[in-house]
Design a protein around this motif. Sequence first.
Motif: not given
Length: 265
Positions: A115-116, A122-123, A128-130, A159-160
């Motif tokens: 799992p991440f 958070r990233i 997604l917020d952006r 996210a990268q």
Amino acid sequence: MIELVDVSKTYKGGVQALAPTDLSIEAGRVTVLLGPSGAGKSTLLRCMNLLVKPSTGAVRASGVSSLESRRDLRRHRRRTGMVFQHHQLIPRYTALRNVLLGRVGYHGFWRSLLPFGRADERIALEALDRVGLLDKALTRVDNLSGGMQQRVGIARALAQQPDLILADEPVASLDPATARRVMELLRRVCQESGITLVASLHQVDLALAHADRIVGLAHGQIVYDGPAADVTEDDLRVIYEGTQDESQISDQSELAEDRVAAERL
């Protein structure tokens, strides 16, 4: 940032999708590869991160010694986000889980099976917020609209934490109004983060409204390369010769000019 030297691509059966091409991509700018379907835009774009391996020539990227090295190629791809025409999302996954796939390149194979961690989450949530989809983080993407799915694809690329985003016909499957919103979003988030954007498009109005530089392709060759503000109807006729009638080109050009003028007011 990226330099293509004598790069060409011939597919099986002897079909040449891209003639020998020289091209340099400047950092921090929006470059649009413009042309009709089959002009070689996607092939040229995908050569930039070697998703398509050139038949001839070399691709050079700043900060890496040689893309022939597996290690350097992985590093280049890790810092190069990709946005696809058909999203390339996993339908049964949530938006958050799809965006987290953008973090895979930062971990080894065995670590990626676990799992991440919270830092990756958070990233992904910030990405997604952006794109305005934080409230959809736990929604399966097959329950989202086409425009929202493409925004998830953009968030995955963000996210990268890339230096470069390659967008391959990112709005071709969307209706015109949604396509405008997605292109506006893509340009804005790249400019805010100083990310270089290279997008392939066939919509003249969107290209002229959002690009700093237009690279026009026809029949696998670059036939125009210059500022978007300098594109003329004659240039568009060269790019679209044999694929659209002159009245359609004129209509697209006038529409793009009207929009650019309105945005500058």
